[in-house]
Design an enzyme around this catalytic site. Structure first.
Site, short mmCIF file in Angstrom:
data_model
loop_
_atom_site.label_atom_id
_atom_site.label_comp_id
_atom_site.label_asym_id
_atom_site.label_seq_id
_atom_site.Cartn_x
_atom_site.Cartn_y
_atom_site.Cartn_z
N GLY A 91 0.83 -1.19 0.00
CA GLY A 91 0.00 0.00 0.00
C GLY A 91 0.86 1.24 0.00
O GLY A 91 2.07 1.18 -0.23
N GLY A 92 0.22 2.38 0.29
CA GLY A 92 0.94 3.63 0.25
C GLY A 92 2.03 3.73 1.31
O GLY A 92 3.01 4.44 1.14
N GLU A 95 5.02 -2.35 2.74
CA GLU A 95 4.71 -3.74 2.41
C GLU A 95 4.27 -4.48 3.66
O GLU A 95 4.71 -4.18 4.76
CB GLU A 95 5.94 -4.44 1.84
CG GLU A 95 6.59 -3.72 0.69
CD GLU A 95 7.99 -4.26 0.40
OE1 GLU A 95 8.56 -3.84 -0.61
OE2 GLU A 95 8.51 -5.07 1.21
N VAL A 163 -4.00 -11.71 10.23
CA VAL A 163 -5.43 -11.86 10.00
C VAL A 163 -5.67 -12.26 8.55
O VAL A 163 -5.55 -11.42 7.65
CB VAL A 163 -6.19 -10.55 10.30
CG1 VAL A 163 -7.69 -10.73 10.05
CG2 VAL A 163 -5.93 -10.10 11.74
N ASP A 205 -6.69 6.07 9.99
CA ASP A 205 -6.61 5.65 8.58
C ASP A 205 -7.56 4.48 8.32
O ASP A 205 -7.19 3.49 7.71
CB ASP A 205 -5.18 5.28 8.21
CG ASP A 205 -4.98 5.18 6.69
OD1 ASP A 205 -5.78 5.77 5.95
OD2 ASP A 205 -4.03 4.49 6.26
N ASN A 210 -8.05 -1.74 5.49
CA ASN A 210 -7.67 -1.92 6.89
C ASN A 210 -8.78 -2.58 7.70
O ASN A 210 -8.69 -2.66 8.93
CB ASN A 210 -7.30 -0.57 7.52
CG ASN A 210 -5.88 -0.16 7.22
OD1 ASN A 210 -5.05 -1.00 6.87
ND2 ASN A 210 -5.59 1.12 7.32
N ASP A 226 -3.93 -2.26 11.83
CA ASP A 226 -3.13 -1.02 11.79
C ASP A 226 -3.46 -0.01 12.87
O ASP A 226 -3.09 1.15 12.75
CB ASP A 226 -3.21 -0.34 10.42
CG ASP A 226 -2.20 -0.92 9.45
OD1 ASP A 226 -1.59 -1.94 9.79
OD2 ASP A 226 -2.03 -0.37 8.36
#
Length: 387
Positions: A91-92, A95, A163, A205, A210, A226
């Site tokens: 993602g932004g 990794e 997960v 976020d 997420n 996250d």
């Protein structure tokens, strides 16, 4: 990020950047969700970057190759007590690897390897300050965060509970969940976020990638990942740093709150997460976000986020034409029926969660979940004045 992955991003970006909207959408739909998200982030900033964006993409790919040799992020690499097994997401921010921990306990974990260019010691210090609060969280909808550190090359990493699952929007579409089933699943997400808020933890976020969904005893169960990472990696922004951090540190366009779009970002509270939940809810209802930030310059996108109200979900369904047919099909119905299902209370609930003024939003995720529950039980909701 590996050179191979950057090559995929660069190739797709150059294929779609000059395409008409319809052709661009077709090409992006053929990509996996994470690749599409990376390319869309570049496209959303295209105008603000001007004609230099192509060169910037190439430079970023070359920088990634220089600062992170492929041998440093291959399966089998050992980082602290963790052995990398398989790359499971990108993602932004960086990794995500499936990794194996052998000491002090043997288990599989998810190791998030943050991109280079951050103040490593400061990032880890901020995470350490959050660790005690994170350890207090104990909820079935929240993945636990275990550890943090840095690689020998200076890249911060975070270790979380592994997960298995897919993004909530992808799961709902794949299983053709009805609007009611999606709302019932979303209530569980709200309960998890509320638990974190009670422990004084703001996610910052929240977005579909997420919120992972897997099946437990044959029933879908969301797990939020996250928590704590966004705050630990937050940096004070300037006009120059906003572009490089969109989609990573300051939030994700489409889900980040108006107050997160301010340069200082110091006045962020739990209602910012409520706004992000509103963005996820909106997408679950109509298959799209209120605004398409991919087609406008970054400055204009941030202005729109701060100043313009979202259209009603039912209005969005009526105006997105061909996309609405796919949306309705993914919910096991047709467009007119879906518009009727969303019109009224669901419209009002989503828009209250997405209010620009925090005082007019739901104060907590529990309030948002409560209104959804009342709607599902055919009771009056608080999002609209009583008739």
């Amino acid at each position: 990020m590996t050179p191979e992955r950057w090559g995929q991003i660069e190739e797709l970006f150059h294929r779609v950047v000059d395409c008409e909207a319809e052709e661009r959408l077709r090409l992006l739909e053929g990509a996996d969700s994470e690749l599409r998200r990376e390319v869309e982030t570049l496209l959303s900033a295209q105008e603000s970057a001007g004609g230099h964006l192509r060169d910037a993409v190439r430079a970023e790919a070359e920088a990634a190759t220089r600062t992170l040799p492929a041998t440093d992020t291959v399966a089998g690499t050992v980082i602290g007590p963790y052995r990398l097994l398989e790359l499971i997401g990108q993602g932004g921010m960086g990794e995500v690897w499936l990794a194996e921990q052998k000491q002090p306990v043997r288990r599989r974990v998810a190791l998030k390897l943050i991109k280079t260019g951050m103040d490593t010691r400061e990032v880890v210090r901020r995470f350490e300050s959050e660790r005690q609060a994170l350890a207090l969280m104990d909820h079935p909808a929240i993945a636990k965060v275990f550890d943090a550190g840095a690689t020998p090359e200076g890249r911060p990493y975070f270790v979380m509970e592994y997960v298995p699952g897919v993004a909530i929007t992808d799961y709902c579409d794949k299983h053709k969940l009805t609007t009611q089933q999606r709302l019932e699943l979303f209530v569980l997400v709200c309960e998890g976020v509320q638990h974190a808020h009670q422990k004084a933890i703001i996610h910052r976020d929240l977005k579909p990638s997420n919120i992972l969904v897997s099946e437990v005893d044959g029933k879908p169960m969301p797990r939020i990942i996250d928590f704590g990472v966004a705050k630990a990696t937050a940096q004070r922004l300037t006009a120059e740093t906003m572009y490089t951090q969109v989609g990573a540190v300051i939030g994700t366009m489409g889900y980040m709150s108006p107050e997160q779009a301010e340069l200082s970002r110091e006045d962020v509270d739990t209602r910012s997460d409520v706004y992000s939940l509103g963005g996820v809810l909106y997408e679950l209802l109509v298959g799209a976000l209120p605004f398409d930030f991919r087609k406008i310059a970054l400055d204009e996108a941030l202005r729109k986020l701060r100043e313009e109200d979202a259209p009603k979900p039912s209005t969005k369904l009526r105006t997105q034409a061909a996309e609405s047919r796919t949306t309705a099909k993914n919910r096991g119905t047709d467009v007119p029926t879906l518009v009727r299902q969303v019109r009224g209370d669901p419209d009002a609930i989503a828009l209250k969660a997405l209010e620009k003024e925090r005082a007019r939003r739901y104060a907590t995720p529990t309030e948002l979940a409560g209104d959804i529950g009342r709607y599902l039980r055919h009771e009056p909701v608080t999002a609209r004045p009583p008739s």
